[in-house]
Motif scaffolding. Structure first.
Motif, PDB file in Angstrom:
ATOM      1  N   ASP A  44     -17.033   8.965 -42.780  1.00 52.24           N
ATOM      2  CA  ASP A  44     -16.131   8.937 -41.629  1.00 52.24           C
ATOM      3  C   ASP A  44     -14.789   8.305 -42.039  1.00 52.24           C
ATOM      4  O   ASP A  44     -14.399   7.273 -41.524  1.00 52.24           O
ATOM      5  CB  ASP A  44     -16.811   8.133 -40.512  1.00 52.24           C
ATOM      6  CG  ASP A  44     -16.019   8.139 -39.219  1.00 52.24           C
ATOM      7  OD1 ASP A  44     -15.100   8.959 -39.092  1.00 52.24           O
ATOM      8  OD2 ASP A  44     -16.327   7.317 -38.332  1.00 52.24           O
ATOM      9  N   GLN A  99     -30.239  -1.012 -40.717  1.00 49.44           N
ATOM     10  CA  GLN A  99     -30.690  -1.729 -39.523  1.00 49.44           C
ATOM     11  C   GLN A  99     -31.796  -0.926 -38.864  1.00 49.44           C
ATOM     12  O   GLN A  99     -32.632  -1.479 -38.163  1.00 49.44           O
ATOM     13  CB  GLN A  99     -29.529  -1.900 -38.537  1.00 49.44           C
ATOM     14  CG  GLN A  99     -28.595  -3.007 -38.947  1.00 49.44           C
ATOM     15  CD  GLN A  99     -27.730  -3.435 -37.779  1.00 49.44           C
ATOM     16  OE1 GLN A  99     -26.807  -2.760 -37.397  1.00 49.44           O
ATOM     17  NE2 GLN A  99     -28.049  -4.568 -37.204  1.00 49.44           N
ATOM     18  N   ARG A 198     -35.078  -4.291 -34.733  1.00 52.43           N
ATOM     19  CA  ARG A 198     -33.818  -3.962 -35.389  1.00 52.43           C
ATOM     20  C   ARG A 198     -33.525  -5.035 -36.425  1.00 52.43           C
ATOM     21  O   ARG A 198     -33.339  -6.200 -36.104  1.00 52.43           O
ATOM     22  CB  ARG A 198     -32.702  -3.911 -34.359  1.00 52.43           C
ATOM     23  CG  ARG A 198     -31.387  -3.481 -34.940  1.00 52.43           C
ATOM     24  CD  ARG A 198     -30.776  -2.407 -34.077  1.00 52.43           C
ATOM     25  NE  ARG A 198     -29.344  -2.286 -34.276  1.00 52.43           N
ATOM     26  CZ  ARG A 198     -28.777  -1.218 -34.825  1.00 52.43           C
ATOM     27  NH1 ARG A 198     -29.525  -0.226 -35.260  1.00 52.43           N
ATOM     28  NH2 ARG A 198     -27.480  -1.137 -34.936  1.00 52.43           N
ATOM     29  N   LYS A 207     -19.335  -2.480 -38.509  1.00 52.97           N
ATOM     30  CA  LYS A 207     -18.149  -1.629 -38.424  1.00 52.97           C
ATOM     31  C   LYS A 207     -17.752  -1.388 -36.978  1.00 52.97           C
ATOM     32  O   LYS A 207     -16.694  -0.888 -36.682  1.00 52.97           O
ATOM     33  CB  LYS A 207     -18.417  -0.270 -39.107  1.00 52.97           C
ATOM     34  CG  LYS A 207     -18.874  -0.390 -40.560  1.00 52.97           C
ATOM     35  CD  LYS A 207     -17.810  -1.079 -41.391  1.00 52.97           C
ATOM     36  CE  LYS A 207     -18.211  -1.312 -42.836  1.00 52.97           C
ATOM     37  NZ  LYS A 207     -19.397  -2.110 -43.036  1.00 52.97           N
TER      38      LYS A 207
HETATM   39  N1  UDP Z   1     -19.822   4.086 -38.478  1.00 57.45           N
HETATM   40  C1  UDP Z   1     -19.048   5.237 -38.589  1.00 57.45           C
HETATM   41  N2  UDP Z   1     -17.762   5.226 -38.117  1.00 57.45           N
HETATM   42  C2  UDP Z   1     -17.230   4.121 -37.501  1.00 57.45           C
HETATM   43  C3  UDP Z   1     -18.040   2.969 -37.350  1.00 57.45           C
HETATM   44  C4  UDP Z   1     -19.335   2.997 -37.841  1.00 57.45           C
HETATM   45  O1  UDP Z   1     -19.492   6.252 -39.128  1.00 57.45           O
HETATM   46  O2  UDP Z   1     -16.061   4.174 -37.102  1.00 57.45           O
HETATM   47  C5  UDP Z   1     -21.203   4.106 -39.005  1.00 57.45           C
HETATM   48  C6  UDP Z   1     -21.556   2.936 -39.901  1.00 57.45           C
HETATM   49  O3  UDP Z   1     -21.238   3.210 -41.249  1.00 57.45           O
HETATM   50  C7  UDP Z   1     -23.048   2.800 -39.689  1.00 57.45           C
HETATM   51  C8  UDP Z   1     -23.229   3.216 -38.241  1.00 57.45           C
HETATM   52  O4  UDP Z   1     -22.069   3.989 -37.909  1.00 57.45           O
HETATM   53  O5  UDP Z   1     -23.791   3.681 -40.511  1.00 57.45           O
HETATM   54  C9  UDP Z   1     -23.382   2.040 -37.304  1.00 57.45           C
HETATM   55  O6  UDP Z   1     -22.321   1.127 -37.464  1.00 57.45           O
HETATM   56  P1  UDP Z   1     -22.521  -0.444 -37.400  1.00 57.45           P
HETATM   57  O7  UDP Z   1     -23.677  -0.843 -38.225  1.00 57.45           O
HETATM   58  O8  UDP Z   1     -21.228  -1.078 -37.721  1.00 57.45           O
HETATM   59  O9  UDP Z   1     -22.798  -0.672 -35.856  1.00 57.45           O
HETATM   60  P2  UDP Z   1     -24.062  -1.305 -35.102  1.00 57.45           P
HETATM   61  O10 UDP Z   1     -25.202  -1.377 -36.055  1.00 57.45           O
HETATM   62  O11 UDP Z   1     -23.605  -2.624 -34.644  1.00 57.45           O
HETATM   63  O12 UDP Z   1     -24.303  -0.355 -33.990  1.00 57.45           O
END
Ligand code: UDP
Ligand code: MG
Length: 314
Positions: A44, A99, A198, A207
């Protein structure tokens, strides 16, 4: 490779520290599967070494296919791109930061074999995430459940398995506002959950900044509920009631009270600010909906691709 049975769709944004570990954990899982697999990695618009690491994986493992978006379009759009290109009969979406435990995929697939078209992973706990994130997420999912017209299960993220049938429907949806966990619930069919803990991120920083999470939350509510629009009516009724009470009070004081306790400017100022804020809130809510209509009407493509690898169709 023939048409794969399973597609694993993984969005990646600056995950250089996680890619190797993720791949090796996935390899383990892929070996236990009863059919061909394609691993779709979506870059992305990363600005670290993620894309070159993905290319590397693609060169030494033909099951790895990849898309690279021309800039950072956000998680939901990255997943959408992956779903557009996935060819499997059963499509699994997961995060790249481990995660979401890859081993859970096997349990999801068992459920798929039992005949479920959507198997979503539901968190029983989150480890090592800040209390603020846990608390706001807890509140948000419950609020969304109350407001939304479809039943969006609480504490579920995008980690899920979807049948081809469901993905085809998602792909055919023209809307630009992709709140995938909501759309997935909207589609219907036989859905079930598998519970999981999780884990903390394997490496790297989250991110999804607070602002990104907040705007995802607003997207979820606005896309799946019209209740906020009704808030305007409720607020209007509330302020009308207050105004009525005040009129009656003033009349009473004028007629029966020897000295009128009216407090002049203060009261007027408060009333002015109150009405002003009610109106601004309502305009803001309207704006949220209109902004989304504007986005839809423009009809721009959801994403632009700068590079793909391993796909016959582009
Ligand atoms: N991700 C993405 N684009 C973004 C932000 C996040 O593709 O703009 C991807 C990131 O690489 C990861 C997934 O989405 O594989 C979840 O992101 P993150 O772990 O930061 O978020 P959370 O676990 O808090 O939902
Ligand atoms: Mg994460």
């Amino acid at each position: 490779m023939n048409q794969p049975i399973y597609s694993l769709v993984i969005p990646i944004y600056n995950e250089e520290e996680n890619i190797t570990e993720m791949y090796s954990r996935l390899i383990n899982v892929m070996e236990q599967l009863d059919g061909d697999v394609e691993l779709i990695l979506i870059d992305d618009g990363s600005c670290d070494r993620s894309l070159s690491m993905i290319r590397e994986l693609h060169h030494h493992d033909s099951r790895v296919r990849y898309l690279s978006l021309a800039r950072n379009f956000g998680h939901q759009v990255a997943v959408t791109a992956g779903l557009n290109f996935a060819q499997g009969k059963s499509i699994i979406v997961m995060d790249a930061d481990l995660q979401d435990p890859p081993e859970l995929i096997l349990t999801m697939i068992d459920k798929w074999h039992e005949g479920y078209q959507v198997v979503y992973a539901q968190r029983i706990s989150r480890q090592k995430e800040s209390w603020l994130k846990r608390f706001t997420a807890y509140l948000f999912y419950r609020l969304l459940k109350r407001l939304a017209q479809v039943d969006i299960p609480v504490d579920t993220g995008d980690f899920c398995l979807m049948d081809r049938q469901v993905v085809d429907i998602l792909n055919a949806m023209p809307e630009r506002n992709r709140y995938i966990r909501g759309l997935r619930a909207w589609v219907g069919f036989r859905q079930t959950s598998v519970l999981f803990e999780r884990n903390p991120r394997y490496a790297g920083d989250v991110k999804y900044t607070f602002t990104k999470s907040f705007s995802l939350a607003i997207d979820g509510i606005i896309s799946f509920s019209k209740v906020p629009l009704r808030v305007a009516t409720y607020l209007g009724l509330l302020s009308a009631t207050i105004a009525l009470i005040m009129i009656l009070l003033v009349l009473y004081w004028r007629i029966f009270a020897p000295v009128s306790p009216l407090i002049g400017y203060t009261l007027i100022t408060i009333a002015m600010f109150f009405l002003g804020s009610v109106q601004l809130i309502c305009i803001g809510i309207l704006g949220e909906y209109i902004g989304r209509i504007y986005e839809e009407v423009k009809g721009r493509p959801l994403y632009t691709l700068k590079e793909t690898g391993g796909f016959t169709k582009t």
